[in-house]
Design a protein around this motif. Structure first.
Motif, mmCIF file in Angstrom:
data_model
loop_
_atom_site.group_PDB
_atom_site.id
_atom_site.type_symbol
_atom_site.label_atom_id
_atom_site.label_comp_id
_atom_site.label_asym_id
_atom_site.label_seq_id
_atom_site.Cartn_x
_atom_site.Cartn_y
_atom_site.Cartn_z
ATOM 1 N N ARG A 261 0.925 -1.198 0.095
ATOM 2 C CA ARG A 261 -0.045 -0.032 0.029
ATOM 3 C C ARG A 261 0.960 1.355 0.029
ATOM 4 N N LEU A 262 1.894 1.244 0.866
ATOM 5 C CA LEU A 262 2.804 2.546 0.909
ATOM 6 C C LEU A 262 3.554 2.647 -0.364
ATOM 7 N N GLU A 263 3.450 1.529 -1.189
ATOM 8 C CA GLU A 263 4.474 1.592 -2.644
ATOM 9 C C GLU A 263 3.357 2.341 -3.315
ATOM 10 N N LEU A 264 2.141 2.235 -3.427
ATOM 11 C CA LEU A 264 1.291 2.835 -4.269
ATOM 12 C C LEU A 264 1.311 4.587 -3.822
ATOM 13 N N MET A 265 1.130 4.667 -2.600
ATOM 14 C CA MET A 265 1.178 6.191 -2.209
ATOM 15 C C MET A 265 2.336 6.743 -2.554
ATOM 16 N N CYS A 266 3.628 6.167 -2.189
ATOM 17 C CA CYS A 266 4.726 6.834 -2.696
ATOM 18 C C CYS A 266 4.770 6.933 -4.336
ATOM 19 N N ASP A 267 4.443 6.101 -4.808
ATOM 20 C CA ASP A 267 4.534 6.222 -6.517
ATOM 21 C C ASP A 267 3.662 7.309 -6.671
ATOM 22 N N THR A 268 2.441 7.548 -6.089
ATOM 23 C CA THR A 268 1.807 8.711 -6.312
ATOM 24 C C THR A 268 2.380 9.984 -6.267
ATOM 25 N N TYR A 269 3.371 10.157 -5.360
ATOM 26 C CA TYR A 269 3.737 11.341 -5.059
ATOM 27 C C TYR A 269 5.340 11.419 -5.676
ATOM 28 N N LEU A 270 6.180 10.445 -5.568
ATOM 29 C CA LEU A 270 7.588 10.482 -5.972
ATOM 30 C C LEU A 270 8.102 11.724 -5.729
ATOM 31 N N SER A 271 8.034 12.032 -4.158
ATOM 32 C CA SER A 271 8.623 13.215 -3.796
ATOM 33 C C SER A 271 10.210 13.308 -3.575
ATOM 34 N N VAL A 272 10.863 12.412 -3.770
ATOM 35 C CA VAL A 272 12.162 12.417 -3.124
ATOM 36 C C VAL A 272 12.983 12.621 -4.214
ATOM 37 N N SER A 273 13.800 13.785 -4.347
ATOM 38 C CA SER A 273 14.505 13.816 -5.652
ATOM 39 C C SER A 273 15.640 12.994 -5.958
ATOM 40 N N THR A 274 15.944 12.816 -7.223
ATOM 41 C CA THR A 274 16.900 11.854 -7.845
ATOM 42 C C THR A 274 18.269 12.197 -7.227
ATOM 43 N N PRO A 275 18.820 13.405 -7.147
ATOM 44 C CA PRO A 275 19.979 13.868 -6.944
ATOM 45 C C PRO A 275 20.316 13.279 -5.437
ATOM 46 N N VAL A 276 19.281 13.455 -4.509
ATOM 47 C CA VAL A 276 19.513 13.180 -3.083
ATOM 48 C C VAL A 276 19.435 11.669 -3.044
ATOM 49 N N GLN A 277 18.685 11.099 -3.775
ATOM 50 C CA GLN A 277 18.860 9.497 -3.713
ATOM 51 C C GLN A 277 20.185 8.969 -4.057
ATOM 52 N N ILE A 278 20.650 9.528 -5.150
ATOM 53 C CA ILE A 278 22.067 9.060 -5.929
ATOM 54 C C ILE A 278 23.100 9.345 -4.839
ATOM 55 N N ALA A 279 23.080 10.712 -4.088
ATOM 56 C CA ALA A 279 24.206 10.981 -3.160
ATOM 57 C C ALA A 279 23.867 10.353 -1.644
ATOM 58 N N ALA A 280 22.828 9.694 -1.580
ATOM 59 C CA ALA A 280 22.666 9.167 0.030
ATOM 60 C C ALA A 280 23.588 8.432 0.682
ATOM 61 N N ALA A 281 24.179 7.685 0.078
ATOM 62 C CA ALA A 281 25.350 6.685 0.613
ATOM 63 C C ALA A 281 26.575 7.657 0.943
ATOM 64 N N ALA A 282 26.850 8.702 0.040
ATOM 65 C CA ALA A 282 27.940 9.453 0.259
ATOM 66 C C ALA A 282 27.874 10.720 1.389
ATOM 67 N N LEU A 283 26.512 11.027 1.426
ATOM 68 C CA LEU A 283 26.066 12.094 2.482
ATOM 69 C C LEU A 283 26.052 11.321 3.635
ATOM 70 N N LEU A 284 25.429 10.150 3.788
ATOM 71 C CA LEU A 284 25.455 9.519 5.117
ATOM 72 C C LEU A 284 26.682 9.224 5.654
ATOM 73 N N ASP A 285 27.747 8.911 4.751
ATOM 74 C CA ASP A 285 29.097 8.820 5.195
ATOM 75 C C ASP A 285 29.803 9.964 5.642
ATOM 76 N N ARG A 286 29.476 11.033 4.666
ATOM 77 C CA ARG A 286 30.280 12.190 4.871
ATOM 78 C C ARG A 286 29.895 13.171 5.993
ATOM 79 N N GLY A 287 28.627 12.832 6.367
ATOM 80 C CA GLY A 287 27.978 13.803 7.280
ATOM 81 C C GLY A 287 28.350 13.259 8.546
ATOM 82 N N ALA A 288 29.041 12.391 8.933
ATOM 83 C CA ALA A 288 29.500 11.883 10.229
ATOM 84 C C ALA A 288 30.274 13.013 11.120
ATOM 85 N N VAL A 289 30.730 13.857 10.083
ATOM 86 C CA VAL A 289 31.609 14.807 10.996
ATOM 87 C C VAL A 289 30.778 16.107 11.588
#
Ligand SMILES: Cc1ncc(COP(=O)(O)O)c(C=O)c1O
Length: 394
Positions: A261-289
């Motif tokens: 059900r959540l998938e259907l709702m998320c598919d309706t909005y698709l609100s998370v930008s592609t750049p932040v998804q692509i960057a997520a791993a690096a941000l989580l890593d670099r953000g530790a500082v």
């Protein structure tokens, strides 16, 4: 013309008006309500957001829950915290606030209810009403440390209840949900077909390590449908990047039904930008500082607060186990609203009154632990002086 989801009275409250007035007159106001980490004097590496410019983000491939690598990066971040969460059970959102909106839509029809802690974060009321969901409070009690009044939680359940919201550590009390309480709440939820929505945005910021150790995390719940919420806003101090997540756990069949059900709702909005998804791993890593700087700051300010106010009988600092805020119990000479307005006009310090967070008794002040130490100490010293003068006045 307008719906009742949005409050009708949008006039400025007295506190906001007093601050605006003082600033208009050129007065310096020490802001002890500041919780924006990007404006609190931390050193953000200038290229921290460089991963957002990765060329891979030039291609748009919509995925309702977010791209696989980003979900795997969030699962890896749970591993950093000693937790096992499968990437399949993670849905990315633009923020924790959006996660609440999705979960309210998933779990509740108009007029249904969710249980919220009292005292807690004032935005819940508003988030729920935007989705036509009603809130009912259960109490947290203070007896040298905060704990959930489980009887009040059980009493708050009605046939229209759909979910129990937990905040661990809670804003502003700083209390973690103890492992034994989580177990009992999960049993109650399983028995009554309720879901748990557990806001863990401040989980990285333990101030009293023994309390964090005796708490347990929502993703360990196996008996009730549970959604843990987190996000970059607090975990690495980047609210403007807009990335949060929902991690589902509980009985497999319920998780699977919920995810479909959540998938259907998320598919309706698709609100998370592609750049932040692509960057997520690096941000989580670099953000530790950034996380480390915030950890040090809130811990230092909390320690200083406790020792500085130990000598001021009028101001008791309540024990705070985690998070970015602290609570002061102060004498009642007037209403909390008069008190906080008076602190602005006479002492030049902005604090939040307890009633913003629905404290059941007066008088409490909530202060942010995020401001730079010199500012924090000046603000607290001014508050202590204010009460020392009041106490001395017959
Ligand atoms: C307990 C709690 N949950 C959620 C949020 C909001 O987080 P986000 O920026 O991810 O919407 C806040 C913000 O202060 C908070 O205090």
């Amino acid at each position: 013309m307008f719906s009742r989801r949005v409050p009708h009275d949008l006039t400025r409250n007295r506190l906001t008006a007093a601050v605006a007035d003082a600033r208009d007159r050129g007065r310096r106001i020490i802001d002890l309500t500041a919780t924006n980490p990007t404006r609190a004097g931390f050193v953000y590496p200038p290229d921290l957001l460089a991963p957002l410019a990765a060329a891979a983000a030039l291609e748009y491939r919509p995925e309702p829950f977010g791209v696989r690598d980003a979900r795997a990066a969030v699962a890896a971040d749970y591993r950093r915290q000693g937790l096992t969460v499968s990437a399949d059970r993670i849905a990315l959102t633009a923020s924790t606030s959006e996660a609440y909106a999705l979960l309210f839509k998933l779990l509740a029809d108009a007029g249904d209810e969710v249980l919220i802690p009292r005292p807690s974060y004032p935005l819940f009321e508003h988030l729920a009403s935007l989705d036509l969901v009603a809130t009912r409070a259960y109490d947290l009690e203070y007896h040298g440390m905060w704990s959930i009044d489980l009887d009040s939680l059980t009493r708050a359940v009605t046939p229209r209840t759909r979910a129990v919201l937990l905040v661990s550590p809670n804003n502003p009390t700083g209390s973690f949900v103890a492992a034994r309480d989580l177990e009992r709440i999960a049993a109650l939820c399983a028995e009554r077909d309720l879901a748990i929505v557990a806001d863990e945005v401040f989980a990285d910021y333990a101030l009293e390590p023994d309390a964090a150790a005796s708490a347990s995390r929502a993703s360990t719940v196996a008996t009730a449908l549970t959604f843990a919420l987190g996000g970059l806003s607090k975990s690495i101090g980047l609210p403007q990047v807009k990335l949060g997540w929902i991690a589902a756990s509980g009985p497999d069949h319920l998780v699977s039904d919920a995810m479909t059900r959540l998938e259907l709702m998320c598919d309706t909005y698709l609100s998370v930008s592609t750049p932040v998804q692509i960057a997520a791993a690096a941000l989580l890593d670099r953000g530790a500082v950034v996380r480390e700087q915030i950890r040090t700051r809130v811990a230092d300010n909390y320690r200083w607060l406790r020792s500085a106010l130990a000598a001021v009988p009028a101001c008791e600092v309540l024990r705070c186990d985690g998070g970015w805020s602290a609570v002061l119990r102060v004498p009642t000479f007037e209403s909390e609203e008069d008190l906080v307005v008076g602190l602005v006009t006479t002492a030049g310090v902005l604090t939040h009154p307890g009633y913003f967070f629905d404290f059941r008794r007066e008088s409490y002040l909530v202060v942010s632990l995020l401001p730079p130490p010199s500012e924090f100490q000046d603000g607290i010293t001014a508050i202590a002086r204010h009460f020392a003068c009041r106490s001395a006045t017959p």
